[in-house]
Write a protein that holds these residues in place. Sequence first.
Motif, PDB file in Angstrom:
ATOM      1  N   PRO A  22       4.561  -2.182   4.271  1.00 33.97           N
ATOM      2  CA  PRO A  22       4.042  -2.161   2.904  1.00 33.97           C
ATOM      3  C   PRO A  22       2.822  -3.083   2.791  1.00 33.97           C
ATOM      4  N   LEU A  23       1.840  -2.648   2.015  1.00 29.05           N
ATOM      5  CA  LEU A  23       0.627  -3.437   1.800  1.00 29.05           C
ATOM      6  C   LEU A  23       0.675  -4.064   0.419  1.00 29.05           C
ATOM      7  N   VAL A  24       0.527  -5.382   0.359  1.00 27.83           N
ATOM      8  CA  VAL A  24       0.560  -6.118  -0.904  1.00 27.83           C
ATOM      9  C   VAL A  24      -0.796  -6.773  -1.128  1.00 27.83           C
ATOM     10  N   LEU A  25      -1.342  -6.564  -2.315  1.00 24.44           N
ATOM     11  CA  LEU A  25      -2.577  -7.229  -2.733  1.00 24.44           C
ATOM     12  C   LEU A  25      -2.193  -8.441  -3.562  1.00 24.44           C
ATOM     13  N   VAL A  26      -2.535  -9.627  -3.076  1.00 23.68           N
ATOM     14  CA  VAL A  26      -2.277 -10.872  -3.793  1.00 23.68           C
ATOM     15  C   VAL A  26      -3.584 -11.307  -4.439  1.00 23.68           C
ATOM     16  N   ALA A  47       2.153  -6.359   5.037  1.00 23.94           N
ATOM     17  CA  ALA A  47       0.744  -6.649   5.295  1.00 23.94           C
ATOM     18  C   ALA A  47       0.172  -7.169   3.986  1.00 23.94           C
ATOM     19  N   VAL A  48      -0.715  -8.152   4.061  1.00 24.51           N
ATOM     20  CA  VAL A  48      -1.231  -8.794   2.853  1.00 24.51           C
ATOM     21  C   VAL A  48      -2.757  -8.786   2.871  1.00 24.51           C
ATOM     22  N   ILE A  49      -3.335  -8.395   1.728  1.00 29.02           N
ATOM     23  CA  ILE A  49      -4.760  -8.571   1.492  1.00 29.02           C
ATOM     24  C   ILE A  49      -4.894  -9.438   0.254  1.00 29.02           C
ATOM     25  N   ALA A  51      -7.361 -11.206  -3.015  1.00 29.38           N
ATOM     26  CA  ALA A  51      -8.527 -11.226  -3.894  1.00 29.38           C
ATOM     27  C   ALA A  51      -8.520 -12.551  -4.639  1.00 29.38           C
ATOM     28  N   THR A  52      -9.713 -13.096  -4.863  1.00 26.12           N
ATOM     29  CA  THR A  52      -9.816 -14.379  -5.550  1.00 26.12           C
ATOM     30  C   THR A  52     -10.282 -14.232  -6.998  1.00 26.12           C
ATOM     31  N   ASP A  53     -10.619 -13.027  -7.416  1.00 29.18           N
ATOM     32  CA  ASP A  53     -11.000 -12.790  -8.810  1.00 29.18           C
ATOM     33  C   ASP A  53     -10.641 -11.352  -9.182  1.00 29.18           C
ATOM     34  N   GLY A  54     -10.706 -11.049 -10.461  1.00 30.80           N
ATOM     35  CA  GLY A  54     -10.309  -9.737 -10.945  1.00 30.80           C
ATOM     36  C   GLY A  54     -11.182  -8.602 -10.453  1.00 30.80           C
ATOM     37  N   GLU A  55     -12.482  -8.840 -10.348  1.00 31.99           N
ATOM     38  CA  GLU A  55     -13.380  -7.786  -9.870  1.00 31.99           C
ATOM     39  C   GLU A  55     -13.054  -7.403  -8.429  1.00 31.99           C
ATOM     40  N   GLN A  56     -12.814  -8.394  -7.603  1.00 39.29           N
ATOM     41  CA  GLN A  56     -12.461  -8.135  -6.209  1.00 39.29           C
ATOM     42  C   GLN A  56     -11.119  -7.399  -6.135  1.00 39.29           C
ATOM     43  N   ALA A  57     -10.188  -7.737  -7.009  1.00 42.02           N
ATOM     44  CA  ALA A  57      -8.892  -7.061  -7.030  1.00 42.02           C
ATOM     45  C   ALA A  57      -9.054  -5.575  -7.335  1.00 42.02           C
ATOM     46  N   VAL A  58      -9.911  -5.245  -8.290  1.00 39.26           N
ATOM     47  CA  VAL A  58     -10.143  -3.845  -8.635  1.00 39.26           C
ATOM     48  C   VAL A  58     -10.747  -3.103  -7.441  1.00 39.26           C
ATOM     49  N   ARG A  59     -11.734  -3.706  -6.801  1.00 39.77           N
ATOM     50  CA  ARG A  59     -12.361  -3.063  -5.635  1.00 39.77           C
ATOM     51  C   ARG A  59     -11.350  -2.823  -4.517  1.00 39.77           C
ATOM     52  N   LEU A  60     -10.523  -3.840  -4.223  1.00 39.94           N
ATOM     53  CA  LEU A  60      -9.537  -3.700  -3.156  1.00 39.94           C
ATOM     54  C   LEU A  60      -8.442  -2.702  -3.526  1.00 39.94           C
ATOM     55  N   ALA A  61      -8.043  -2.687  -4.788  1.00 39.33           N
ATOM     56  CA  ALA A  61      -7.032  -1.723  -5.228  1.00 39.33           C
ATOM     57  C   ALA A  61      -7.546  -0.297  -5.031  1.00 39.33           C
ATOM     58  N   GLU A  62      -8.824  -0.107  -5.309  1.00 36.03           N
ATOM     59  CA  GLU A  62      -9.412   1.226  -5.154  1.00 36.03           C
ATOM     60  C   GLU A  62      -9.564   1.611  -3.682  1.00 36.03           C
ATOM     61  N   SER A  63     -10.065   0.695  -2.871  1.00 32.57           N
ATOM     62  CA  SER A  63     -10.359   1.040  -1.475  1.00 32.57           C
ATOM     63  C   SER A  63      -9.134   1.021  -0.570  1.00 32.57           C
ATOM     64  N   GLU A  64      -8.153   0.173  -0.852  1.00 31.82           N
ATOM     65  CA  GLU A  64      -7.021  -0.008   0.056  1.00 31.82           C
ATOM     66  C   GLU A  64      -5.714   0.613  -0.434  1.00 31.82           C
ATOM     67  N   ALA A  65      -5.619   0.969  -1.726  1.00 30.65           N
ATOM     68  CA  ALA A  65      -4.406   1.576  -2.302  1.00 30.65           C
ATOM     69  C   ALA A  65      -3.138   0.816  -1.906  1.00 30.65           C
ATOM     70  N   PRO A  66      -3.018  -0.449  -2.336  1.00 28.79           N
ATOM     71  CA  PRO A  66      -1.839  -1.225  -1.956  1.00 28.79           C
ATOM     72  C   PRO A  66      -0.560  -0.653  -2.559  1.00 28.79           C
ATOM     73  N   ASP A  67       0.560  -1.007  -1.949  1.00 27.02           N
ATOM     74  CA  ASP A  67       1.862  -0.567  -2.437  1.00 27.02           C
ATOM     75  C   ASP A  67       2.363  -1.436  -3.581  1.00 27.02           C
ATOM     76  N   ILE A  69       0.887  -4.961  -6.194  1.00 23.41           N
ATOM     77  CA  ILE A  69      -0.151  -5.942  -6.524  1.00 23.41           C
ATOM     78  C   ILE A  69       0.510  -7.106  -7.243  1.00 23.41           C
ATOM     79  N   LEU A  70       0.275  -8.318  -6.744  1.00 21.32           N
ATOM     80  CA  LEU A  70       0.666  -9.539  -7.447  1.00 21.32           C
ATOM     81  C   LEU A  70      -0.599 -10.067  -8.103  1.00 21.32           C
ATOM     82  N   MET A  71      -0.580 -10.212  -9.427  1.00 21.83           N
ATOM     83  CA  MET A  71      -1.787 -10.499 -10.202  1.00 21.83           C
ATOM     84  C   MET A  71      -1.613 -11.760 -11.040  1.00 21.83           C
TER      85      MET A  71
END
Length: 104
Positions: A22-26, A47-49, A51-67, A69-71
Amino acid sequence: MTALSSAKSASRVEPTFLRTRPLVLVTDDHDDTRLLFRTILSMCGCAVIEATDGEQAVRLAESEAPDLILMDGVLPRLNGLDATSQIRALSNGRKTPIVFVCGR
């Protein structure tokens, strides 16, 4: 982990159809919080990716499709609530579970 190294780690993520873990975006602007989540989630086989800000989180959510997201709610550039709204507007973000983790 810096924003630059976070971006690098995102590029090494397996494509969605090849994922075995599973891929988690932190998303958090505090290094120690991201380290804590990365350590625990990695120990649990995720697996963990990061983001340090909201804009980066949106970009990563779009490109990587995590399973998952911890926000964080309070973020630079784009707060967690607005980032969540933008992620929900993405075709691959409509059903992604998003858990708010905030100290406030």
